[in-house]
Scaffold this motif. Structure first.
Motif, PDB file in Angstrom:
ATOM      1  N   SER A 136     -28.338  34.472  95.473  1.00 28.84           N
ATOM      2  CA  SER A 136     -28.756  34.251  96.855  1.00 28.84           C
ATOM      3  C   SER A 136     -27.756  33.365  97.588  1.00 28.84           C
ATOM      4  CB  SER A 136     -30.145  33.607  96.881  1.00 28.84           C
ATOM      5  OG  SER A 136     -30.537  33.309  98.204  1.00 28.84           O
ATOM      6  N   LEU A 137     -27.313  32.317  96.938  1.00 26.37           N
ATOM      7  CA  LEU A 137     -26.373  31.387  97.556  1.00 26.37           C
ATOM      8  C   LEU A 137     -25.045  32.075  97.856  1.00 26.37           C
ATOM      9  CD1 LEU A 137     -26.348  28.402  98.383  1.00 26.37           C
ATOM     10  CD2 LEU A 137     -25.494  27.855  96.096  1.00 26.37           C
ATOM     11  N   LEU A 138     -24.616  32.940  96.950  1.00 26.46           N
ATOM     12  CA  LEU A 138     -23.348  33.644  97.124  1.00 26.46           C
ATOM     13  C   LEU A 138     -23.484  34.919  97.946  1.00 26.46           C
ATOM     14  CD1 LEU A 138     -21.877  33.364  93.505  1.00 26.46           C
ATOM     15  CD2 LEU A 138     -21.236  32.011  95.514  1.00 26.46           C
ATOM     16  N   ASN A 139     -24.719  35.355  98.169  1.00 25.00           N
ATOM     17  CA  ASN A 139     -24.980  36.634  98.828  1.00 25.00           C
ATOM     18  C   ASN A 139     -24.246  37.751  98.092  1.00 25.00           C
ATOM     19  OD1 ASN A 139     -26.090  38.390 100.746  1.00 25.00           O
ATOM     20  ND2 ASN A 139     -24.322  38.182 102.114  1.00 25.00           N
ATOM     21  N   ASP A 140     -24.383  37.730  96.768  1.00 23.03           N
ATOM     22  CA  ASP A 140     -23.682  38.683  95.917  1.00 23.03           C
ATOM     23  C   ASP A 140     -24.565  39.025  94.719  1.00 23.03           C
ATOM     24  OD1 ASP A 140     -21.984  40.153  94.302  1.00 23.03           O
ATOM     25  OD2 ASP A 140     -20.370  38.665  94.270  1.00 23.03           O
ATOM     26  N   THR A 141     -25.010  40.249  94.657  1.00 24.88           N
ATOM     27  CA  THR A 141     -25.845  40.680  93.532  1.00 24.88           C
ATOM     28  C   THR A 141     -25.089  41.645  92.608  1.00 24.88           C
ATOM     29  OG1 THR A 141     -26.764  42.481  94.863  1.00 24.88           O
ATOM     30  CG2 THR A 141     -28.003  40.397  94.823  1.00 24.88           C
ATOM     31  N   SER A 142     -23.777  41.670  92.735  1.00 23.18           N
ATOM     32  CA  SER A 142     -22.982  42.539  91.868  1.00 23.18           C
ATOM     33  C   SER A 142     -23.035  42.026  90.430  1.00 23.18           C
ATOM     34  CB  SER A 142     -21.537  42.594  92.352  1.00 23.18           C
ATOM     35  OG  SER A 142     -20.866  41.372  92.088  1.00 23.18           O
ATOM     36  N   SER A 143     -22.539  42.823  89.506  1.00 27.65           N
ATOM     37  CA  SER A 143     -22.582  42.453  88.091  1.00 27.65           C
ATOM     38  C   SER A 143     -21.548  41.392  87.721  1.00 27.65           C
ATOM     39  CB  SER A 143     -22.362  43.698  87.225  1.00 27.65           C
ATOM     40  OG  SER A 143     -21.083  44.263  87.483  1.00 27.65           O
ATOM     41  N   THR A 144     -20.670  41.052  88.658  1.00 30.25           N
ATOM     42  CA  THR A 144     -19.622  40.065  88.381  1.00 30.25           C
ATOM     43  C   THR A 144     -19.642  38.942  89.422  1.00 30.25           C
ATOM     44  OG1 THR A 144     -18.010  41.400  89.614  1.00 30.25           O
ATOM     45  CG2 THR A 144     -18.129  41.740  87.221  1.00 30.25           C
ATOM     46  N   TYR A 145     -20.823  38.545  89.838  1.00 30.10           N
ATOM     47  CA  TYR A 145     -20.957  37.618  90.959  1.00 30.10           C
ATOM     48  C   TYR A 145     -20.258  36.270  90.720  1.00 30.10           C
ATOM     49  CZ  TYR A 145     -24.949  36.119  88.077  1.00 30.10           C
ATOM     50  OH  TYR A 145     -25.747  35.717  87.037  1.00 30.10           O
ATOM     51  N   LEU A 146     -20.276  35.734  89.518  1.00 28.14           N
ATOM     52  CA  LEU A 146     -19.548  34.485  89.276  1.00 28.14           C
ATOM     53  C   LEU A 146     -18.054  34.742  89.073  1.00 28.14           C
ATOM     54  CD1 LEU A 146     -21.724  32.132  87.015  1.00 28.14           C
ATOM     55  CD2 LEU A 146     -21.346  32.051  89.483  1.00 28.14           C
ATOM     56  N   GLY A 147     -17.727  35.815  88.412  1.00 26.89           N
ATOM     57  CA  GLY A 147     -16.314  36.159  88.245  1.00 26.89           C
ATOM     58  C   GLY A 147     -15.622  36.347  89.578  1.00 26.89           C
ATOM     59  N   ASN A 148     -16.358  36.816  90.566  1.00 24.82           N
ATOM     60  CA  ASN A 148     -15.771  37.086  91.885  1.00 24.82           C
ATOM     61  C   ASN A 148     -15.314  35.823  92.599  1.00 24.82           C
ATOM     62  OD1 ASN A 148     -16.414  39.749  91.398  1.00 24.82           O
ATOM     63  ND2 ASN A 148     -18.259  39.750  92.672  1.00 24.82           N
TER      64      ASN A 148
END
Length: 301
Positions: free
Chosen positions: A43-55
């Motif tokens: 939610s904080l990153l607005n990223d639900t992809s499978s690599t959200y932290l890697g991104n």
């Protein structure tokens, strides 16, 4: 004492783990995040992809080169400024962390900002990006050493490729562990493959019984507790400077090829350092967002 005139060079020369190292730390940590942490971070990153932290693992390296981001350059390292290695390796605070900050104080500061619900989403998102990156940086031994500007001033070759000892630990050695050249373009698949291999060693392999020790200092209750944890991690990394990275003394490595026996000995240090960083990052974020490390009572403890 080590020559202080070398220290400012770290601000421009230090780069942290390369793409492979930082992405692997982030993608490994994703495998141990609790559901509540995953939801909060995505939610904080607005990223639900499978690599959200890697991104976002490399964001801090790009940001410090941007106009307005220069202030963060010193946050990627801490200067272990005692006797030249291998005579002595130790992080002594506060003198090794100047008023402008270092990776130890930055981890505490940005963890506090990440926890602060009164900050804007953008501010907390930035704090998360810093925390993800800095928990990777502090696991690289030469990010905790002042000598030779963190060994950036020690020229070496790796499989014939001209580089310096710091950059070799950042990039050349990790890349070679996956059969990649120092200048290879790293893909997410490369990083994910390494992360999966490390996860297997953590879940049921040689690192399984080490996890409890890796999390010994995890505490996000206060800035003092957070800085204590980061200082312990920095000292642990700095020990590797004396016991391996510069064990022969800095001058002994200048102009030498390190792609043979030296590389063979460095591989396991790099492997376990990245594994620890991934586990520590996951447990740290779990404490922030879920109030527990996620490893309590598990077979890994």
């Amino acid at each position: 004492m080590k020559p202080t005139l070398l220290l400012p060079l770290l601000f421009t020369a230090v780069h942290g783990w390369g793409t492979l190292g930082h992405q692997t730390v982030a993608l490994l940590s994703q495998q141990y995040l609790l559901p509540r942490t995953i939801s909060s971070v995505q939610s904080l990153l607005n990223d639900t992809s499978s690599t959200y932290l890697g991104n976002i693992a490399l964001w801090a390296d790009s940001y410090r080169r941007e106009v307005g981001g220069e202030f963060s350059a010193a946050f990627h390292f801490v200067n272990g400024d005692d006797a030249p290695p291998p005579e002595s390796c130790e992080i002594i605070l506060p003198q090794d962390c100047p008023d402008g900050g270092c990776v130890v104080s930055a981890i505490a500061n940005y963890t506090e900002r990440l926890k602060d619900q009164h900050l804007t989403t953008t501010e907390r998102q930035q704090a998360l990006k810093f925390v993800v990156h800095f928990l990777g940086d502090i696991a690289q031994p030469l990010h905790t050493e002042a000598f030779g500007a963190g060994a950036n001033n020690i020229s070496v070759t790796f499989w014939g490729y001209t580089t310096n000892l710091h950059a070799a630990w950042d990039t050349s050695i990790p890349n070679a562990m996956l059969g990649l050249a120092p200048t290879a373009a790293i893909t997410t698949g490369d990083s994910l493959g390494w992360a999966n291999g490390l996860a297997a060693a953590i879940n049921a392999g040689k690192y399984r019984r080490l996890v409890k020790g890796w999390l010994k200092y995890h505490d996000v209750q206060s800035p003092k507790a957070e800085e204590k944890a980061a200082a312990a991690w920095a000292n642990e990394s700095n020990d590797h400077v004396c016991d391996y990275a510069i064990v022969r003394g800095g001058d002994a490595y200048n102009g030498t090829e390190i792609g043979g026996e030296y590389y063979d000995g460095a591989r396991e240090i790099v492997q376990v350092s990245v594994a620890k960083a991934g586990v520590r990052l996951a447990a740290w974020l779990n404490l922030v967002f879920a109030g527990e490390t996620g490893f309590e009572g598990s077979c890994r403890s």
